[in-house]
Each structure stands twice: as structure tokens, then as C-alpha cells.
Design an enzyme around this catalytic site. Sequence first.
Site, PDB file in Angstrom:
ATOM      1  N   TYR A  17       0.842  -1.201   0.000  1.00 26.86           N
ATOM      2  CA  TYR A  17       0.000   0.000   0.000  1.00 26.86           C
ATOM      3  C   TYR A  17       0.875   1.247   0.000  1.00 26.86           C
ATOM      4  O   TYR A  17       0.660   2.172  -0.782  1.00 26.86           O
ATOM      5  CB  TYR A  17      -0.949  -0.012   1.212  1.00 26.86           C
ATOM      6  CG  TYR A  17      -1.820   1.213   1.274  1.00 26.86           C
ATOM      7  CD1 TYR A  17      -2.903   1.360   0.411  1.00 26.86           C
ATOM      8  CD2 TYR A  17      -1.549   2.241   2.166  1.00 26.86           C
ATOM      9  CE1 TYR A  17      -3.700   2.496   0.445  1.00 26.86           C
ATOM     10  CE2 TYR A  17      -2.336   3.378   2.214  1.00 26.86           C
ATOM     11  CZ  TYR A  17      -3.409   3.505   1.356  1.00 26.86           C
ATOM     12  OH  TYR A  17      -4.180   4.638   1.378  1.00 26.86           O
ATOM     13  N   GLU A  39     -10.851   5.000   4.793  1.00 29.61           N
ATOM     14  CA  GLU A  39     -10.468   5.926   5.867  1.00 29.61           C
ATOM     15  C   GLU A  39     -11.578   6.042   6.903  1.00 29.61           C
ATOM     16  O   GLU A  39     -11.315   6.136   8.101  1.00 29.61           O
ATOM     17  CB  GLU A  39     -10.090   7.293   5.304  1.00 29.61           C
ATOM     18  CG  GLU A  39      -8.835   7.296   4.451  1.00 29.61           C
ATOM     19  CD  GLU A  39      -7.564   6.891   5.187  1.00 29.61           C
ATOM     20  OE1 GLU A  39      -7.542   6.861   6.441  1.00 29.61           O
ATOM     21  OE2 GLU A  39      -6.575   6.585   4.498  1.00 29.61           O
ATOM     22  N   TRP A  47      -4.784   0.859  10.882  1.00 26.67           N
ATOM     23  CA  TRP A  47      -4.770   0.790   9.433  1.00 26.67           C
ATOM     24  C   TRP A  47      -4.514  -0.633   8.957  1.00 26.67           C
ATOM     25  O   TRP A  47      -5.073  -1.067   7.951  1.00 26.67           O
ATOM     26  CB  TRP A  47      -3.752   1.771   8.851  1.00 26.67           C
ATOM     27  CG  TRP A  47      -3.813   1.837   7.359  1.00 26.67           C
ATOM     28  CD1 TRP A  47      -2.817   1.511   6.490  1.00 26.67           C
ATOM     29  CD2 TRP A  47      -4.919   2.234   6.546  1.00 26.67           C
ATOM     30  NE1 TRP A  47      -3.243   1.673   5.186  1.00 26.67           N
ATOM     31  CE2 TRP A  47      -4.537   2.127   5.201  1.00 26.67           C
ATOM     32  CE3 TRP A  47      -6.220   2.676   6.828  1.00 26.67           C
ATOM     33  CZ2 TRP A  47      -5.376   2.425   4.143  1.00 26.67           C
ATOM     34  CZ3 TRP A  47      -7.063   2.973   5.773  1.00 26.67           C
ATOM     35  CH2 TRP A  47      -6.642   2.854   4.453  1.00 26.67           C
TER      36      TRP A  47
END
Length: 185
Positions: A17, A39, A47
Site C-alpha cells: 500500500y 479511511e 490501518w
Amino acid sequence: MTWYCDVAPGHPLHGPYHDTEYGFPVTDETVLFERLCLEIFQAGLSWVLVLKKRPALNAAFAGFVVDRVAAFDEADRARLLADAGIIRNRRKIDAVIRNAATVQALRASHGGLANWIMAHHPRDLDAWVVLFRATFAFTGREVVNEFLMSIGVLPGAHGPACPVSARLATLDDPWSGRPEPAPAP
């Protein structure tokens, strides 16, 4: 200061990512919508959890195709709340569905989400937060900041010593242009 660049290298989820998505300019509606939704799902969580659940979230939310998500009904909400593979937070799920309808409305007013962002660019984070909170659901300061950094609108995604920073500096910046005119009704 700790950068995402400090934790991502070599990590099986963070690494790809970080190296290929985070901070790279993107204007594709589905990618923008997915990134905003991820998000939102991350708020209050890690995350890495979101990255682990990303495939299941994509499957559950029809690949984050805006028109499909905007059409979700109560049966879809019940399906999502029962899906142990995703982050099952009613407020976040409702926000994603509502935000899909908002993106549809932005097509009429601005020609789409990317053009809406371009029409308001540049501005500082505080002004972005005010704008997002007035437009979208579940978009607090951290959600807005990370979303805009992740799509290359706000600086700060990568530290100056990060090799990805050098790569990003060579790319065209679609956010520096003017918005395309909205389509005629």
C-alpha cells in the site's frame, strides 16, 4: 516524527500500500470512493486491520462502485451488519451508503468527486475539514487528512528520505489543474 515510511517497508500489507498507492495522485471515482470509505472504516482502528479486511470490504460493498452502493437498502444494511469479514459499525456503514449518494450528486454539480476536489483545491487542512463535514458523513479531521494525503492532494504522505517521495516527484499532478466543466443537465 514517525512516518508511515518507517513502518511500511517489508510489511506484507503496509508495504505494498505504501509503495504503490499511498500519496499517489488518483482521480478515478471508484478508487477515490474506496479510499474515502477505507479511511472512514479506519477511524478509531488500526490501518493494518483495514488493510486485512480490504478484500472483504470490497466484496461486501460491490467494489465500491458508487451507483451500486448508493442503491443499497435495508436488506443490504442487515447483510453488512451480519458480515463478520468486514468492520461492522452501523454508523460507518450508513455513512458509506449516504456518501455514495453524495458522490452521485457531485456528478451533477461538479462533474464528479475528482472535479469537486479540484474545484476547492488548494486549501489548508482546516478548510478541507469544514468542507468535508458539510458535504460527507463521518469525515472528521483524521479521516479527511488521511484521505487527502492518500490521494496526493495534501503533502506529507512520505518523508523526504523515502524512495517513494522521489518517485512521486516525477509524476504528473492532476490536482494542480483546473476542474473540467460539469456536464450539461
